[in-house]
Design a protein around this motif. Structure first.
Motif, short mmCIF file in Angstrom:
data_model
loop_
_atom_site.label_atom_id
_atom_site.label_comp_id
_atom_site.label_asym_id
_atom_site.label_seq_id
_atom_site.Cartn_x
_atom_site.Cartn_y
_atom_site.Cartn_z
N SER A 302 0.83 -1.22 0.00
CA SER A 302 0.00 0.00 0.00
C SER A 302 0.85 1.25 0.00
CB SER A 302 -0.90 0.08 1.23
OG SER A 302 -1.94 -0.79 1.13
N SER A 303 2.05 1.18 -0.54
CA SER A 303 2.89 2.37 -0.51
C SER A 303 3.64 2.53 -1.83
CB SER A 303 3.87 2.28 0.66
OG SER A 303 4.87 3.27 0.54
N SER A 304 3.29 3.59 -2.57
CA SER A 304 4.00 3.78 -3.84
C SER A 304 5.43 4.24 -3.58
CB SER A 304 3.25 4.75 -4.75
OG SER A 304 2.78 5.85 -4.06
N MET A 338 -0.50 10.77 -8.61
CA MET A 338 -1.27 9.77 -7.85
C MET A 338 -2.70 9.80 -8.33
SD MET A 338 -0.03 10.06 -4.03
CE MET A 338 1.42 9.24 -3.55
N THR A 341 -5.30 8.02 -6.10
CA THR A 341 -5.60 8.80 -4.89
C THR A 341 -6.49 9.99 -5.25
OG1 THR A 341 -3.46 8.14 -4.02
CG2 THR A 341 -4.51 10.04 -2.99
N PRO A 380 1.20 11.93 0.70
CA PRO A 380 2.40 11.09 0.67
C PRO A 380 2.10 9.68 0.15
CG PRO A 380 1.62 11.34 2.92
CD PRO A 380 0.71 12.17 2.06
N GLY A 381 3.09 9.03 -0.47
CA GLY A 381 2.87 7.69 -1.03
C GLY A 381 3.02 6.60 0.00
N ILE A 382 2.26 6.73 1.09
CA ILE A 382 2.33 5.74 2.17
C ILE A 382 0.93 5.18 2.42
CG2 ILE A 382 4.34 6.79 3.30
CD1 ILE A 382 2.38 8.18 5.19
N PRO A 383 0.80 4.08 3.18
CA PRO A 383 -0.54 3.57 3.43
C PRO A 383 -1.45 4.65 4.02
CG PRO A 383 1.10 2.01 4.21
CD PRO A 383 1.84 3.23 3.78
N GLY A 385 -2.08 7.42 2.91
CA GLY A 385 -1.54 8.77 2.70
C GLY A 385 -2.57 9.74 2.13
N GLY A 386 -3.50 9.22 1.32
CA GLY A 386 -4.50 10.08 0.70
C GLY A 386 -5.55 10.60 1.67
N ARG A 418 -5.67 1.30 -5.10
CA ARG A 418 -5.31 2.56 -5.75
C ARG A 418 -3.79 2.75 -5.79
NH1 ARG A 418 -7.83 4.69 -1.04
NH2 ARG A 418 -6.31 5.61 0.36
N THR A 419 -3.08 2.07 -4.89
CA THR A 419 -1.62 2.15 -4.96
C THR A 419 -1.13 1.48 -6.25
OG1 THR A 419 -1.58 2.09 -2.55
CG2 THR A 419 0.52 1.77 -3.66
N1 ASP Z 1 -1.28 4.39 -0.45
C1 ASP Z 1 -1.27 5.31 -1.55
C2 ASP Z 1 0.10 5.27 -2.21
O1 ASP Z 1 1.08 4.99 -1.56
C3 ASP Z 1 -1.61 6.71 -1.14
C4 ASP Z 1 -3.07 6.80 -0.75
O2 ASP Z 1 -3.89 7.03 -1.64
O3 ASP Z 1 -3.42 6.64 0.39
O4 ASP Z 1 0.23 5.55 -3.38
#
Ligand code: ASP
Length: 443
Positions: A302-304, A338, A341, A380-383, A385-386, A418-419
Motif C-alpha cells: 500500500s505504498s508507492s 497519484m 488517490t 504522501p505515497g504511504i498507506p 496517505g490520501g 489505488r496504490t
Molecule cells: N497508499 C497510496 C500510495 O502509496 C496513497 C493513498 O492514496 O493513500 O500511493
C-alpha cells in the motif's frame, strides 16, 4: 550492468503471485478460526503463545521487507538522477522531458478524477438507494475506533498549508532532506547538482559522474536482492491485513467500494493503455507483464514510495526506458502523480456529501476536480496517505471531517488497489515520455 540471474524453474513474478495468493488464503483461514480458537484460548496457553509468536514474526518480516525498500529509495534516486542530469549536456532536452512528464501527470490526473465524479454521480453510492437511515446509524455505530483516527487526521490536516507544498520543494538543508527522505526535495537537490555538473569543467565533473554511476549500480544490485525476497515479503504483508479485515463493514459500504474499484479499473484498463499506445510502440500486454512485480509489491505494501525501487528496476530492465528518464519520471511521479488517490478523493467527497445530504452544485463539483488533483499531489505515497489531504478537501466543501471515519473503515483494500494505479501511472508516463523521445531501448 550485470543481467539478473534467471531462475531455472519458476519466474520471479509467479513466485510473488503465489506468495500473494498464499498470504490471502492464510489470512482468511486465520480470520475464520480466530474467534473460535486463538482468541478463545486462555492467555499463556501454548496455543495462544504460538499464535502470538507467529503473528509477531509475520508482521516483523513484512516490516523488514518494506523498510529495506524504503532504505534503498533515497540513495538510488539521488545518485541515479545526479548521473542522469549531470551527463545530459543539453538543457533543452531536460526542459522538454520535464514539460512532457508534468503535462502527462496532470492530464491523466484530471481524466481520473473526471471518471470518478461521473461514476459517483451515476451510481449515487451515498444516496438513500444504497444506504437506508437504519444502515446509516448501524455504520456509524460500528466505527468508534475509526472516529479517533479521523480526528487525528483532521488535526494533521489543519496544520497543512497548501502554499507550503510549493515552498517546501526547496529544502533549507539538503542533508536534512536526505535524512527525512522527502522525495521532492531530493529530486530538487539532484536536479541542481546535475545542472551544475553540466557547467563546471569536465576535470571536476567527470569524477563525480563516475562515482554517481558506480554507486547507482551498487544500489541497483541491492534492489535486485530485495526483489528476490518479495515472495516472502508480500506473503507476510498481506496475511495480517486479510486476517484483520472487517468484511461486514465493507459489505455495508459496498456501493462506495464498487464505485471506487470501477473507477480504478477504468483508469488502469483504459487510460494508461491509451497513454502507452499513443506515445510508444510497446504493446499493452507487454507493458502490464513488465510491471507485474511492481503491481504486486504496491498492492501488498500500500505504498508507492516504498515500491519506488522496484518500479525503477522494472521500468528500466523490463520496459527498456533509459535510466535518466526512468529515475526522473518515477521519482517525480511518486510524489506528484497519484491518479488513484486523486480519483478516490473526488469520489469520497461527493459520496460523503450524498451521505450527509449536502447539495453540491455543478460548479462546486467542477472545482472538486481541481482540488482533488492538487490534494493528491500533497498526499504522501504511504498507506492511507490520501486520507490526510481528503480532510482538507472535505473542509473546503463544508462536509463533516468525521465522515472520513466511515471511509477509513473500508479503506484498507481500496488503498491497496489505488496504490497499484498510482505506480502504474508512473510507469505509463515513463514509457510514454521515452517513446515520444524515441529512446526506448531493446530488452
Ligand atoms: N497508499 C497510496 C500510495 O502509496 C496513497 C493513498 O492514496 O493513500 O500511493
Amino acid at each position: 550492468m550485470t543481467a539478473p540471474a534467471k531462475s531455472p524453474r519458476l519466474a520471479l513474478h509467479w513466485k510473488i503471485l503465489i506468495g500473494l495468493a498464499l498470504g490471502i488464503a492464510v489470512g482468511l483461514v486465520v480470520k475464520h478460526f480466530h474467534a473460535r480458537l486463538w482468541a478463545a484460548a486462555p492467555e499463556g496457553s501454548t496455543l495462544a503463545s504460538v499464535y502470538s509468536f507467529a503473528e509477531q514474526l509475520t508482521r516483523l518480516i513484512g516490516q523488514l521487507f518494506t523498510r529495506s525498500l524504503q532504505f534503498i529509495a533515497v540513495p538510488i534516486i539521488l545518485f541515479a538522477l545526479i548521473h542522469a542530469i549531470g551527463s545530459l549536456g543539453d538543457f533543452k532536452k531536460l526542459g522538454r522531458l520535464g514539460g512532457k512528464t508534468v503535462g502527462l501527470f496532470f492530464i491523466t490526473a484530471f481524466i481520473a478524477v473526471a471518471i470518478g465524479l461521473t461514476l459517483v454521480n451515476l451510481i449515487q453510492p451515498g444516496g438513500s438507494r444504497f444506504i437506508s437511515n437504519e444502515a446509516r446509524t448501524a455504520i456509524i455505530e460500528k466505527i468508534p475506533g475509526e472516529i479517533e483516527r479521523a480526528n487525528q487526521l483532521a488535526g494533521t490536516a489543519k496544520s497543512t498549508n497548501p502554499w507550503h507544498l510549493i515552498r517546501d520543494i526547496i529544502p533549507t538543508n539538503p542533508f536534512d532532506a536526505l535524512s527525512r527522505g522527502d522525495m521532492l526535495q531530493v529530486v530538487f537537490l539532484a536536479f541542481m547538482v546535475g545542472l551544475a555538473l553540466n557547467v563546471v569543467p569536465p576535470i571536476r565533473s567527470r569524477p563525480i559522474l563516475e562515482l554517481a554511476e558506480s554507486i547507482t549500480e551498487v544500489f541497483t544490485t541491492i534492489v535486485r536482492w530485495i526483489i528476490r525476497c518479495a515472495p516472502v515479503g508480500v506473503f507476510c504483508l498481506i496475511a495480517p491485513i486479510v486476517a484483520t479485515l472487517g468484511f461486514d463493514i465493507i459489505l455495508s459500504l459496498g456501493a462506495y467500494c464498487v464505485t471506487i474499484l470501477l473507477g480504478l479499473a477504468m483508469i488502469q484498463l483504459l487510460v494508461y493503455p491509451s497513454v502507452v499506445r499513443l506515445f510508444s510502440p510497446i504493446p499493452v500486454g507487454r507493458f502490464f507483464r513488465g510491471i507485474a512485480q511492481v503491481q504486486m509489491v504496491a498492492f501488498s505494501s500500500s505504498s508507492s514510495a516504498a515500491t519506488l525501487p522496484v518500479t525503477i528496476a522494472n521500468v528500466r530492465d523490463k520496459l527498456g526506458v533509459p535510466p535518466d528518464i526512468t529515475s526522473f519520471v518515477c521519482a517525480l511521479g511518486v510524489k506528484i502523480n497519484m491518479d488513484g488517490t486523486a480519483m478516490m478523493q473526488g469520489v469520497a467527497t461527493v459520496f460523503l456529501a450524498q451521505f450527509y445530504s449536502i447539495d453540491l452544485s455543478l460548479t462546486q463539483q467542477a472545482t472538486i476536480v481541481l482540488t482533488a488533483v492538487v490534494a493528491a499531489i500533497g498526499s504522501p505515497g504511504i498507506p492511507s496517505g490520501g486520507m490526510v489531504m481528503l480532510v482538507i478537501v472535505l473542509s473546503t466543501y463544508g462536509i463533516p471531517a468525521q465522515g472520513i471515519a466511515m471511509i477509513l473503515a473500508v479503506d484498507r483494500v481500496l488503498d491497496m488497489c489505488r496504490t497499484i494505479v498510482n505506480v502504474t501511472g508512473d510507469a505509463a508516463v515513463a514509457v510514454a515520455v521515452a517513446g515520444s523521445e524515441k529512446q526506448l531501448m531493446k530488452v
